[in-house]
Design a protein around this motif. Structure first.
Motif, mmCIF file in Angstrom:
data_model
loop_
_atom_site.group_PDB
_atom_site.id
_atom_site.type_symbol
_atom_site.label_atom_id
_atom_site.label_comp_id
_atom_site.label_asym_id
_atom_site.label_seq_id
_atom_site.Cartn_x
_atom_site.Cartn_y
_atom_site.Cartn_z
ATOM 1 N N CYS A 1 0.829 -1.203 0.000
ATOM 2 C CA CYS A 1 0.000 0.000 0.000
ATOM 3 C C CYS A 1 0.869 1.262 0.000
ATOM 4 C CB CYS A 1 -0.923 0.008 1.215
ATOM 5 S SG CYS A 1 -2.206 -1.264 1.201
ATOM 6 N N LYS A 2 1.900 1.246 0.830
ATOM 7 C CA LYS A 2 2.794 2.403 0.934
ATOM 8 C C LYS A 2 3.481 2.684 -0.402
ATOM 9 C CE LYS A 2 6.724 4.179 3.604
ATOM 10 N NZ LYS A 2 7.687 3.882 4.704
ATOM 11 N N LYS A 3 3.963 1.635 -1.052
ATOM 12 C CA LYS A 3 4.653 1.804 -2.337
ATOM 13 C C LYS A 3 3.685 2.289 -3.421
ATOM 14 C CE LYS A 3 8.518 -1.410 -1.715
ATOM 15 N NZ LYS A 3 9.196 -2.638 -2.226
ATOM 16 N N TYR A 4 2.436 1.871 -3.322
ATOM 17 C CA TYR A 4 1.445 2.309 -4.303
ATOM 18 C C TYR A 4 1.222 3.817 -4.194
ATOM 19 C CZ TYR A 4 -2.402 1.667 -7.579
ATOM 20 O OH TYR A 4 -3.205 1.711 -8.693
ATOM 21 N N ASP A 5 1.091 4.307 -2.979
ATOM 22 C CA ASP A 5 0.947 5.751 -2.786
ATOM 23 C C ASP A 5 2.179 6.495 -3.273
ATOM 24 O OD1 ASP A 5 -1.625 5.870 -1.712
ATOM 25 O OD2 ASP A 5 -0.920 5.458 0.308
ATOM 26 N N GLN A 6 3.349 5.927 -3.029
ATOM 27 C CA GLN A 6 4.586 6.557 -3.484
ATOM 28 C C GLN A 6 4.620 6.658 -5.008
ATOM 29 O OE1 GLN A 6 7.540 4.044 -1.622
ATOM 30 N NE2 GLN A 6 7.573 5.237 0.283
ATOM 31 N N ASN B 1 -4.982 7.066 2.993
ATOM 32 C CA ASN B 1 -3.997 6.463 2.107
ATOM 33 C C ASN B 1 -4.473 5.102 1.597
ATOM 34 O OD1 ASN B 1 -2.171 8.628 2.555
ATOM 35 N ND2 ASN B 1 -1.534 7.680 4.484
ATOM 36 N N THR B 2 -3.762 4.562 0.617
ATOM 37 C CA THR B 2 -4.053 3.212 0.144
ATOM 38 C C THR B 2 -3.962 2.255 1.325
ATOM 39 O OG1 THR B 2 -3.202 3.731 -2.048
ATOM 40 C CG2 THR B 2 -3.361 1.406 -1.469
ATOM 41 N N HIS B 3 -4.925 1.351 1.442
ATOM 42 C CA HIS B 3 -5.015 0.546 2.652
ATOM 43 C C HIS B 3 -5.780 -0.751 2.382
ATOM 44 C CE1 HIS B 3 -8.699 2.881 2.288
ATOM 45 N NE2 HIS B 3 -9.312 1.993 3.047
ATOM 46 N N VAL B 4 -5.688 -1.660 3.342
ATOM 47 C CA VAL B 4 -6.474 -2.890 3.296
ATOM 48 C C VAL B 4 -7.807 -2.617 3.984
ATOM 49 C CG1 VAL B 4 -6.623 -5.306 4.012
ATOM 50 C CG2 VAL B 4 -4.420 -4.339 3.304
ATOM 51 N N MET C 1 -8.961 7.926 0.259
ATOM 52 C CA MET C 1 -9.691 9.121 -0.128
ATOM 53 C C MET C 1 -8.767 10.279 -0.463
ATOM 54 S SD MET C 1 -12.843 8.348 -0.302
ATOM 55 C CE MET C 1 -13.419 10.027 -0.566
ATOM 56 N N SER C 2 -7.567 10.288 0.095
ATOM 57 C CA SER C 2 -6.639 11.388 -0.179
ATOM 58 C C SER C 2 -6.265 11.446 -1.654
ATOM 59 C CB SER C 2 -5.378 11.253 0.679
ATOM 60 O OG SER C 2 -4.449 12.272 0.384
#
Length: 246
Positions: free
Chosen positions: A113-118, A151-154, A184-185
């Protein structure tokens, strides 16, 4: 919000494709946020037709998908990765390295998820985000709740969403209970948002999204806070609206 009520699903799909095509024509290296499900299929079909007629070129486009089921590998027929390639990517010329879909398989989903937001942020955010809407008002897999993740999340899918999506599976027991969803961000930071809805079953959700109280219990209502949202609906999805604009 700009609302357009179209005669039927086909007319809505043609209009949606024209908006995406205009975005790509004006900015060939657009970052597109893409949705899955039954609603955008007509839009994708019309974009494919335009591509085959040399009316649009996707070679510089970057895409980011909204979501993916947790536990389904990319080659699973009901994964959103499979959906996107089967219904769109394999039929147009978006370079594979410019296609981003969150993986629902891995030992560290938080890191995924973190890498997707990045990846989204490193490309400068999303220029045009295409959204569908669930009967309970979810966008992406941001389900109704007393709070929403930015943020992108499960996310744990609601019983209603599982029931709605069971039509795509052999059994309701086969429907994944969790998904990865863009938060949502990223959705709200998109420069432009295009929301599509078709059918009487979406009428209540559309009414609340446009005229209802802004609340995380109906995530689509948060779009009222965005500066550039186009909502395309057919007449059936618009039937509960007091007034309609075209």
């Amino acid at each position: 919000m700009r609302l357009q009520v179209l005669e039927d699903y086909e007319e809505m799909s043609v209009k949606a494709a024209s908006i995406v095509a205009s975005q790509v024509t004006l900015k060939p290296d657009s970052n597109l946020g893409l949705a899955t499900g039954s609603t955008p299929l007509g839009m994708y079909n019309n974009l494919i037709k335009m591509y085959k007629k040399n009316l649009i070129n996707f070679k510089e486009v970057v895409t980011f998908n909204l979501d993916e089921y947790v536990g389904l590998p990319a080659d699973h027929p009901q994964s959103y990765h499979y959906y996107m390639f089967d219904n769109f990517f394999d039929k147009v010329n978006i370079p594979p390295e410019k296609i981003y879909i969150p993986s629902g398989v891995g030992d560290d989903l938080k890191q995924i998820c973190k890498k997707y937001d990045q990846s989204i942020n490193s490309h400068g955010g999303i220029d045009l985000q295409v959204l569908g809407i669930g009967k309970n008002g979810h966008i992406g897999f941001n389900e109704p709740d007393n709070k929403l993740r930015t943020n992108t999340h499960v996310v744990k899918l609601t019983e209603e969403t599982i029931n709605d999506n069971s039509r795509f599976f052999d059994s309701i027991d086969d429907v994944p209970k969790k998904a990865i969803s863009m938060g949502m961000s990223s959705i709200m930071k998109s420069k432009k948002i295009l929301l599509l809805a078709s059918g009487e079953q979406k009428a209540e959700a559309i009414k609340k999204a446009i005229n209802g109280e802004i609340t995380t219990e109906h995530p689509a209502s948060l779009l009222q806070l965005h500066s550039d949202v186009i909502i395309l609906v057919d007449k059936n999805a618009a039937k509960l609206l007091a007034t309609t604009n075209t």
